[in-house]
Design an enzyme around this catalytic site. Structure first.
Site, short mmCIF file in Angstrom:
data_model
loop_
_atom_site.label_atom_id
_atom_site.label_comp_id
_atom_site.label_asym_id
_atom_site.label_seq_id
_atom_site.Cartn_x
_atom_site.Cartn_y
_atom_site.Cartn_z
N HIS A 318 0.83 -1.21 0.00
CA HIS A 318 0.00 0.00 0.00
C HIS A 318 0.86 1.26 0.00
O HIS A 318 2.08 1.23 0.27
CB HIS A 318 -0.97 0.01 1.19
CG HIS A 318 -0.32 0.12 2.53
ND1 HIS A 318 0.17 1.29 3.04
CD2 HIS A 318 -0.10 -0.83 3.49
CE1 HIS A 318 0.65 1.10 4.25
NE2 HIS A 318 0.51 -0.19 4.55
N CYS A 336 3.16 -4.65 6.69
CA CYS A 336 2.80 -4.46 5.29
C CYS A 336 4.03 -4.09 4.47
O CYS A 336 5.10 -3.78 5.00
CB CYS A 336 1.75 -3.36 5.16
SG CYS A 336 0.11 -3.83 5.77
#
Length: 389
Positions: A318, A336
């Site tokens: 992301h 992440c």
């Protein structure tokens, strides 16, 4: 010269007149409408007028004289196929029938140069309990998926006889590749190939479920089908120790992207290594610390843009403008893959569900059942989950 007698019309039982009026199938005064004694020229089982036929029962046609030329089965339910045997003197159905449905069998037999048409109409048992497919993934119209994409089938109730149901499932790709089903829950089975799908092809899924005895008095309600469209072979490889990932399409490099992965301070904050699949995307996505509430140590709530999921334990690629300075040189995230806004948008736009992302460099391996981590299992281990092993 006994040819005329061989095809005499025979009707048995109290339904004879009704059957004659309903069927009207003779040609030149010949033919037989119902299963009868073995001495009759042509017999069809189930007999004309039979009710409550089990959906998984067999349809059989026999010619004592001559040969069968053609046999068809018509009804509003599943299309029933069959095959000839004994030098075309017999025909047997090769699949099950839809519960609570009327069928008509029409057979053509030829002997001594004459052809006669024979029919039998019957109805199948209306099952008290049925089994249907509730969902097939992928199922988005017009979607192209990646070469690692599984076929995930979920039923509307637990399956008792998994082997019988699994036999009814067929996967037919344009480019053949070995694959196997694995039951991951009583109501869910997943198909995975031994090697990745060939890109740019169509894969047909068909469940000949109608009439299958699924155990416990449950019969398959109806057939189901779906078509997968395999897109380009998009493969991402990344090394958490080197902080870069490379994206290829059909073997050609598209882009190398600097990133920042999990900081590794805890297992939770360690990005998983292994073969993952891209599962979906969202823009924006709100991320919160798992198992924590406001005020707890380590709690966070962050809204991120252009997020692409690759596990069920909260891992995404992301946009992370706050960590651009560390991307390519250090791992500072909560697990992440952080990339800059431009790269995040680009990756978001090209992704396909089922694209492969291979990550290395940490001691935490993605579990095979964490999201779509199915490629973590060897194919031999994968197919051990089949009911037909």
């Amino acid at each position: 010269m006994a040819t005329r007698g061989r095809f005499r019309l025979v009707l048995t039982g109290a339904a004879s007149v009704v059957a004659m009026l309903a069927a009207g199938c003779t040609v030149g005064g010949g033919g037989k409408l119902a299963a009868g004694s073995s001495g009759e020229p042509v017999t069809i089982t189930p007999a004309n007028g039979t009710a409550q036929v089990k959906p998984d029962g067999k349809i059989q046609v026999k010619a004592s004289d001559g040969k069968l030329q053609k046999v068809t089965v018509q009804g509003e339910g599943a299309t029933v196929t069959g095959r000839f045997g004994d030098d075309r003197k017999t025909w047997s159905s090769t699949r099950t029938m839809t519960p609570g449905t009327s069928y008509t069998v029409t057979a053509q037999a030829r002997d001594d140069g004459k052809t006669r048409t024979v029919t039998s109409s019957f109805s199948t048992l209306k099952a008290a309990q049925t089994l249907s497919i509730a969902d097939v993934t992928p199922n988005v119209e017009g979607e192209k998926v990646g070469v690692g994409m599984p076929i995930i089938v979920r039923f509307d109730r637990p399956v008792t006889d998994k082997a019988a149901v699994e036999r009814a499932l067929r996967v037919t790709p344009d480019e053949p590749v070995e694959g196997a089903w694995r039951w991951v829950a009583p109501d869910q089975v997943i198909y995975r190939t031994k090697t990745y799908w060939r890109p740019h092809q169509k894969v047909d899924f068909h469940a000949a479920l109608a009439g299958v005895n699924a155990g416990g008095g449950v019969y398959g309600a109806k057939d189901a089908q779906a078509t997968l469209h395999i897109g380009a072979a998009q493969i991402t490889t990344g090394d958490m120790g080197k902080h870069h990932m490379t994206v290829t399409r059909d073997g050609k490099k598209l882009r190398t992207i600097p990133f920042s992965a999990g900081n590794g301070e805890t297992r939770e904050y360690t990005t998983t290594s292994g073969v993952h699949l891209l599962m979906g995307k969202g823009n924006p996505v709100t991320m919160t610390a798992p198992g924590r509430k406001p005020g707890d140590p380590g709690y966070y709530k962050t809204v991120v843009d252009h997020a692409v999921r690759f596990s069920n334990s909260g891992e995404f690629v992301h946009s992370a403008p706050w960590s651009v300075g560390s991307q390519g040189s250090a791992n500072v995230s909560h697990g992440c893959i952080n990339v800059n806004p431009a790269n995040a948008r680009w990756y978001y736009d090209i992704m396909q569900r089922g694209d492969v992302i291979k990550l290395t460099g940490t001691d935490r391996q993605i579990e095979w059942d964490n999201g779509w981590g199915y490629w973590q299992l060897s194919f031999d281990k994968w197919r051990q989950g089949s009911a037909l092993r």
